[in-house]
Design a protein around this motif. Structure first.
Motif, mmCIF file in Angstrom:
data_model
loop_
_atom_site.group_PDB
_atom_site.id
_atom_site.type_symbol
_atom_site.label_atom_id
_atom_site.label_comp_id
_atom_site.label_asym_id
_atom_site.label_seq_id
_atom_site.Cartn_x
_atom_site.Cartn_y
_atom_site.Cartn_z
ATOM 1 N N ALA A 21 -54.331 48.227 -49.515
ATOM 2 C CA ALA A 21 -53.312 47.626 -50.375
ATOM 3 C C ALA A 21 -52.014 48.421 -50.248
ATOM 4 N N LEU A 22 -50.903 47.721 -50.321
ATOM 5 C CA LEU A 22 -49.614 48.392 -50.256
ATOM 6 C C LEU A 22 -49.430 49.313 -51.463
ATOM 7 N N PHE A 65 -52.176 48.445 -43.216
ATOM 8 C CA PHE A 65 -52.039 47.802 -44.522
ATOM 9 C C PHE A 65 -52.096 46.286 -44.400
ATOM 10 N N ALA A 66 -52.602 45.652 -45.444
ATOM 11 C CA ALA A 66 -52.631 44.182 -45.501
ATOM 12 C C ALA A 66 -51.236 43.710 -45.872
ATOM 13 N N PRO A 105 -56.332 61.133 -56.404
ATOM 14 C CA PRO A 105 -57.301 60.053 -56.197
ATOM 15 C C PRO A 105 -56.593 58.773 -55.754
ATOM 16 N N GLN A 106 -57.343 57.834 -55.236
ATOM 17 C CA GLN A 106 -56.764 56.538 -54.860
ATOM 18 C C GLN A 106 -56.183 55.844 -56.083
ATOM 19 N N GLY A 107 -54.998 55.260 -55.915
ATOM 20 C CA GLY A 107 -54.356 54.538 -57.006
ATOM 21 C C GLY A 107 -53.594 55.416 -57.972
ATOM 22 N N THR A 131 -47.976 53.921 -55.891
ATOM 23 C CA THR A 131 -49.258 54.609 -56.047
ATOM 24 C C THR A 131 -49.841 54.971 -54.688
ATOM 25 N N THR A 132 -50.859 55.813 -54.703
ATOM 26 C CA THR A 132 -51.516 56.228 -53.468
ATOM 27 C C THR A 132 -52.461 55.132 -52.977
ATOM 28 N N PRO A 133 -52.358 54.737 -51.701
ATOM 29 C CA PRO A 133 -53.262 53.718 -51.174
ATOM 30 C C PRO A 133 -54.678 54.244 -50.975
#
Length: 371
Positions: A231-232, A364-365, A313-315, A266-268
Motif C-alpha cells: 500500500a502507498l 507498490f500497488a 512497525p508497519q503503518g 505512514t510506513t508501508p
C-alpha cells in the motif's frame, strides 16, 4: 405526440445522497474512534487509525458532494435543453384543466371525428401524466441534491475540527513515545558532514551507513514477500511516473504522488529510520530501511516524526504533508464546480535496492486513480 416522443428515461435518484449518508457515517465513526483513542494504551497507533478514518470519510464526503453537484447540474441542463417542450406540456395541461371534458371531445367533423379525438385523448393522457410525474421526480431529485450539499457544511466543519484535533494529539503522542526498539544511534557531526558534502540523493543514500555512532544491529535480510502489492504510504493520486520529465525538464527515478493538505504519511512495512530531516532541494526527507540494502526515500513532507535508528512497525506515522486544510465553503465550491483539484501537495518517492534506483511501481500497488 412529438411532446411524448421527446420524453427521456428518468435516471435512478438518490445515489449521491446515499454516498453522502455513507460518508457521514464514516465521519461519525472516526469521531467515536478519536474519543476512544484518547484513553488507548497505544495512543500513537489509535490516533493513526483515527486520522486514516477521518481522511477516508472526508474523501468519501468530497466524492458524494461532487456527485450531487454534477447530478444537479445535469438535471438543470436537461431542463434548459427541454424548455420549449416543458412550456408546451404546461400549456397543454392548462388547456385541459380549463375546458370541461365533453367540450374537449367535440370535433367539427361530427360524431366520427369526435370518436377519433376521444380515442386519441385516451391514448395521450396516460403519456402526458407519465411525463408530468417524471418532471416532478426530477425536480424533487434536484432539490435533494441541493439539500445534500447544504447539509454537508456542518458535517465538514465537525470533521475538519476532529482531524485537526487528532493530528495535534498524534504529534504529542509521538513525542512522548519511548518504547520503540533502536538499531543504531546517529552521530550528529557525521550526519552534518554527509548532508553538507552529498550533492545528490544517490551519494547521500550511499553514505548513510557511515553516520552511525558505535555498533549497529543487523537489518532484516529477507526482501518483503509483498513486493508489487504494498500500500502507498499516503492517500493520493499518481501524478508522475518514474523516468517522466517534469515541467522544469528534470527527470527523476521516483514517482510523484499528489496528496491533499496535511495528509498523513505512514510506513508501508516495518522499517528502520535511516534519516529524517531537510535534504538538498527535496524539503523534509525520511529514508526507511525495511531490509538490508533496501531503502524507501520519501521527500516533500512538512512534518516528520521519529528519530534516526528507531525501528517502526508497519503503518506507523512518519509525518504529515504541508498546506492548510480548506474551509468547508471551499470544499463545497470545488464540488459544485465538479473540480478534483484538491490535491495541492506532492510526495516524491524513490525505491533503492543495493544502491540502484528501482521503479516504485514494481513495489507498490499504484494506479493513476490511486486514492
Amino acid at each position: 405526440m412529438a411532446l411524448i416522443a421527446l420524453a427521456t428515461p428518468l435516471r435512478a435518484a438518490g445515489d449521491a445522497a446515499e454516498l453522502a449518508q455513507a460518508a457521514a457515517s464514516e465521519l461519525a465513526a472516526a469521531h467515536d474512534r478519536l474519543e476512544r483513542a484518547e484513553g488507548a494504551s497505544d495512543r500513537v497507533a489509535a490516533l493513526t487509525a483515527t486520522i486514516a478514518a477521518y481522511e477516508k470519510g472526508l474523501a468519501a464526503m468530497r466524492e458524494s458532494l461532487r456527485a450531487a453537484a454534477l447530478r444537479e447540474a445535469r438535471i438543470r441542463a436537461e431542463f434548459e435543453a427541454q424548455r420549449d417542450e416543458i412550456a408546451a406540456l404546461l400549456g397543454t395541461l392548462q388547456t385541459l384543466s380549463r375546458e370541461p371534458a365533453p367540450v374537449l371531445m367535440l370535433h367539427p367533423d361530427g360524431p366520427i371525428g369526435t370518436a377519433r379525438s376521444g380515442m386519441l385523448m385516451a391514448e395521450a393522457t396516460p403519456a402526458l401524466n407519465a411525463r408530468v410525474v417524471e418532471l416532478r421526480e426530477r425536480l424533487m431529485e434536484a432539490r435533494q441534491m441541493r439539500a445534500v450539499q447544504e447539509a454537508a457544511a456542518d458535517q465538514l466543519a465537525q470533521a475538519l475540527s476532529g482531524v485537526q484535533q487528532a493530528r495535534t494529539a498524534l504529534s504529542q503522542a509521538v513525542a512522548e513515545r519511548t518504547d520503540l526498539p533502536r538499531r543504531f544511534t546517529a552521530d550528529p557531526i557525521k550526519t552534518q558532514i554527509l548532508m553538507a558534502t552529498a550533492e545528490t540523493l544517490r551519494a547521500f543514500a550511499e553514505g548513510l551507513p557511515e553516520i552511525t555512532d558505535g555498533p549497529e544491529d543487523p537489518a532484516p535480510q529477507d526482501i518483503p514477500a509483498l513486493k508489487g502489492e504494498l500500500a502507498l504510504p499516503v492517500q493520493g493520486t499518481l501524478l508522475r511516473r518514474a523516468g517522466e520529465t517534469d515541467a522544469a525538464g528534470i527527470t527523476r527515478p521516483g514517482i510523484v504522488l499528489a496528496t491533499r493538505p496535511r495528509a498523513l504519511v505512514t510506513t508501508p512495512l516495518p522499517a528502520t529510520i535511516r534519516y529524517l530531516g531537510p535534504l538538498l532541494d527535496y524539503g523534509n526527507v525520511i529514508v526507511l530501511e525495511p531490509a538490508s540494502g533496501l531503502l524507501f526515500v520519501l521527500a516533500g513532507l512538512d512534518i516528520v516524526y521519529g528519530e534516526m535508528g528507531e525501528v517502526l512497525p508497519q503503518g506507523a506515522p512518519i509525518g504529515l504533508m504541508g498546506g492548510e486544510d480548506p474551509e468547508p465553503g471551499a470544499i463545497l465550491t470545488q464540488a459544485q464546480r465538479g473540480s478534483g483539484q484538491d490535491r495541492s501537495e506532492t510526495l516524491y518517492m524513490e525505491v533503492r535496492e543495493g544502491g540502484t534506483p528501482q521503479d516504485p511501481e514494481t513495489w507498490f500497488a499504484v494506479t493513476k486513480d490511486t486514492q
